[in-house]
Design an enzyme around this catalytic site. Structure first.
Site, mmCIF file in Angstrom:
data_model
loop_
_atom_site.group_PDB
_atom_site.id
_atom_site.type_symbol
_atom_site.label_atom_id
_atom_site.label_comp_id
_atom_site.label_asym_id
_atom_site.label_seq_id
_atom_site.Cartn_x
_atom_site.Cartn_y
_atom_site.Cartn_z
ATOM 1 N N SER A 76 -9.747 5.594 4.465
ATOM 2 C CA SER A 76 -10.705 4.545 4.826
ATOM 3 C C SER A 76 -9.972 3.240 5.150
ATOM 4 C CB SER A 76 -11.708 4.323 3.692
ATOM 5 O OG SER A 76 -11.043 3.821 2.543
ATOM 6 N N GLU A 125 0.657 4.935 10.590
ATOM 7 C CA GLU A 125 -0.809 5.049 10.779
ATOM 8 C C GLU A 125 -1.166 6.246 11.653
ATOM 9 O OE1 GLU A 125 -2.293 3.084 8.988
ATOM 10 O OE2 GLU A 125 -1.062 1.296 8.811
ATOM 11 N N PHE A 138 0.865 -1.177 0.000
ATOM 12 C CA PHE A 138 0.000 0.000 0.000
ATOM 13 C C PHE A 138 0.900 1.225 0.000
ATOM 14 C CE2 PHE A 138 -2.512 3.167 2.360
ATOM 15 C CZ PHE A 138 -3.804 2.989 1.889
ATOM 16 N N THR A 190 1.133 9.501 13.593
ATOM 17 C CA THR A 190 2.055 9.576 14.736
ATOM 18 C C THR A 190 1.274 9.962 15.996
ATOM 19 O OG1 THR A 190 2.450 11.914 14.320
ATOM 20 C CG2 THR A 190 3.947 10.357 13.238
#
Ligand SMILES: Cc1cc2nc3c(=O)[nH]c(=O)nc-3n(C[C@H](O)[C@H](O)[C@H](O)COP(=O)(O)OP(=O)(O)OC[C@H]3O[C@@H](n4cnc5c(N)ncnc54)[C@H](O)[C@@H]3O)c2cc1C
Length: 392
Positions: free
Chosen positions: A245, A371, A137, A373
């Site tokens: 999302s 994801e 990703f 900090t």
């Protein structure tokens, strides 16, 4: 209370398992058994050798761990709580292995599942659930991390085709992946692209050496005139809503995973304190040591309760996005503190790979960074509390 011979959780002071169903316990125990047998005996060597164990991916697939919270296309269709329980067990083994499941399932597969065409789903999801194809990703860039809107990777139209140019950084699994979901600017806003990694012009180079997440792979991706057919674009979404999302799914998993690492570090420290003699009695017999162990256990109990509460809300469809930040920020922060405190109980031995706490603490430095900090989640919660955004 439900019992299971495998279940020995010395940090549990509140009978946490009473809150879980029989099928949740069964899955949790299966994953725990897998981690005991297939990860724990080898993790120190993998970590030292910076080896990501691709060889255990088929076993993870057999357990239904890849894309486990997705429905259809060969995925297990498990609940958010079950996904979280599995994540905690995997991260008790090592953050790198939970990260693999997260990148594969919550990021790459989720992107295709949520926003891909029927053809994308049929082509990739069954193979990814079976562990026969690995996905990555690509959102972050060398100069665009916390602010992905500043990304410079660009996809231009050339006739019907798309042509991608740009650099992505810190992309998990990219050098072993068969497919990459790449987010890029276009003339019509940020779009996601399904890119087979064998496409001409796509190269992925592992970032080495690392002091954290050594049993997993993160890469720099270079894309030079990567030509893709018109249908490579994810049709279902335009803008940062697309990657966010998926990030929300991964962030949710971290809430559980971080506590799994903390629990494992606590268990190493407790076992050591019970047998290590100091001044003629076990280290565990000193009040200062007991205070450390009690403080750690309290935070582990609270962290799991928070994870379960948020998981139940996710399953009920009532979880607000800022609540994911509550869990991610709190549980990463507390887990790092617990692992460091656990290391002190181990003394000098705590700096070796014979014990888990410092390995977990080093891994969690990555977990608190990706994801979103600590600072980013603090700003999200600051905004929620005050109504005043302070991001810029
Ligand atoms: C092990 C690992 C795996 C990863 N896997 C992936 C992956 O698979 N795919 C992917 O796309 N990315 C991945 N990432 C990238 C990760 O998401 C980024 O590292 C993260 O978003 C932070 O970006 P950055 O490293 O560029 O740091 P920066 O964004 O440059 O942040 C540096 C510091 O500035 C702080 N900061 C930023 N903005 C503000 C502000 N407004 N106010 C105050 N402080 C601020 C940050 O909190 C941080 O402390 C991974 C990273 C790691 C370490």
């Amino acid at each position: 209370m439900t019992t299971h011979p495998l279940v020995t959780e010395p940090s549990d002071l509140i009978d946490f398992d009473d809150l879980l169903s029989a099928s949740e316990l069964e899955l949790r125990n299966q994953v725990r058994e897998f981690v005991q047998a297939e990860i724990k005996p080898y993790i120190a060597a993998w970590y030292e050798d910076a080896h990501f164990p691709l060889e255990i991916v088929p076993k993870m697939a057999e357990l239904g761990l890849l894309g486990m919270h997705l429905d259809g296309y060969g995925c297990a269709g498990r609940s958010a709580v079950e996904y979280g329980l599995a994540g905690a067990e995997l991260e008790a083994g090592d953050s790198g292995l939970r990260t693999f499941v997260s990148v594969q399932g919550s990021l790459a597969m989720s992107a295709i599942h949520k926003h891909g065409s029927e053809e994308h789903k049929k082509q990739w999801l069954p193979a990814m659930a079976a562990g026969k194809a690995i996905g990555c990703f690509g959102l972050t860039e060398p100069t665009a991390g916390s602010d992905p809107s500043s990304m410079t990777t660009f996809a231009r139209r050339d006739g019907e085709d798309w042509v991608l140019n740009g650099t992505k950084r810190w992309i998990g699994l990219a050098s072993v992946a068969q497919v990459a979901v790449i987010w890029a600017q276009t003339d019509g806003g940020i779009r996601g692209f399904v890119v087979p990694t064998e496409t001409h012009g796509f190269t992925a180079t592992p970032i080495e050496p690392k002091l954290s997440m050594r049993a997993s792979i993160q890469c720099e991706i270079e894309m030079t005139d990567v030509r893709l057919p018109a249908d490579a674009v994810l049709p279902g979404v335009v803008g940062l809503r697309g990657p966010f999302s998926c990030l929300n799914e991964a962030r949710y998993g971290i809430i559980w995973g971080a506590m799994g690492a903390a629990r494992d570090a606590f268990e190493d420290a407790l076992a050591y304190a019970q047998t290590r003699m100091q001044f003629d009695k076990p280290l565990a017999g000193y009040q200062l040591t007991q205070q450390k162990l009690v403080d750690m256990a309290l935070e582990i109990n609270k962290g799991f309760l928070l994870a379960l509460h948020l998981g139940r809300k996710k399953d009920a469809g009532t979880l607000d996005l800022h609540q994911i930040s509550v869990g991610k920020l709190n549980n990463c922060r507390e887990a790092i503190a617990i692992c460091r405190e656990a290391r002190t109980i181990l003394g000098g031995n705590g700096i070796t790979l014979d014990y888990s706490p410092l390995r977990h603490a080093n891994n969690l430095e990555s977990v608190r960074t990706y994801e979103g900090t600590d600072e980013v989640h603090t700003l999200i919660l600051g905004n929620k509390l005050t109504g005043v955004p302070a991001f810029r």
